[in-house]
Design an enzyme around this catalytic site. Sequence first.
Site, mmCIF file in Angstrom:
data_model
loop_
_atom_site.group_PDB
_atom_site.id
_atom_site.type_symbol
_atom_site.label_atom_id
_atom_site.label_comp_id
_atom_site.label_asym_id
_atom_site.label_seq_id
_atom_site.Cartn_x
_atom_site.Cartn_y
_atom_site.Cartn_z
ATOM 1 N N ARG A 48 41.956 36.035 47.605
ATOM 2 C CA ARG A 48 40.923 36.285 46.581
ATOM 3 C C ARG A 48 39.571 36.729 47.130
ATOM 4 N NH1 ARG A 48 39.694 32.655 41.451
ATOM 5 N NH2 ARG A 48 39.646 30.895 42.897
ATOM 6 N N ASP A 49 39.360 36.654 48.435
ATOM 7 C CA ASP A 49 38.044 37.034 48.945
ATOM 8 C C ASP A 49 38.157 37.749 50.293
ATOM 9 O OD1 ASP A 49 35.297 37.252 48.658
ATOM 10 O OD2 ASP A 49 34.869 35.317 49.588
ATOM 11 N N ILE A 50 39.075 38.710 50.355
ATOM 12 C CA ILE A 50 39.204 39.510 51.573
ATOM 13 C C ILE A 50 38.020 40.463 51.660
ATOM 14 C CG2 ILE A 50 40.577 41.309 52.703
ATOM 15 C CD1 ILE A 50 41.765 38.514 52.932
#
Length: 222
Positions: A48-50
């Site tokens: 979700r937060d690459i």
Amino acid sequence: MPNSSLDRILFGEHKKPLSWKERFNIILGTARGLAYLHDKFHVCIIHRDIKSSNILLDHNFQAKIADFGLARLLPNDKSHVSTKFAGTLGYTAPEYASQGQLTKKADTYSFGVVVLEILSGRKSIDLNQPPHMQYLLEWVWSLYEENKVLELVESEEMEGYSEEEVVKVLNLALQCIQGSATNRPSMSEAVTILLSDAEIDFRKPLQPPFIDMGYQAVRPTP
């Protein structure tokens, strides 16, 4: 990590030139890490937060995915989960930012943005750039339409690059940022493409929705 995080190496206080081999290995290592989380672990994990700051680099510039604070599990019997938006603007898939629909392909989209950052040495959003270059994905698409996409490559700092390999990685990135999640490759497919020596017949990319569908609504206020 010995070489800090990718964002600091690309455009931060530890900025240094990266060879093509180093850049390719960071791209491949990130793809392999995501493919493991999505398909090889005993349960599917969506990060979700690459983004560049969440990719750490060891002494050999091998990529390690970090910060799982926003990660979500995807049950085996579900194709997606619905959730409130959490992540970093500029890296977020449009269907997730606008509808809260989260699938593995949201990570694929973020990966595509990071790949373009690695190739260009430019941040996803950089308001210090000229207006037409402030939003990396819009600039990339305009170059693609003008058949000038190689102009984004930070070639003067990229020792040992092969134009053929760079074009393949660029085409992969364009597939990853497609507006429809179904048109994006899985991360396992991305790994296969990166490792393949054969010529890849890429689908012609469609214009991403960040230009057509009010994506400006999720941009930060300058």
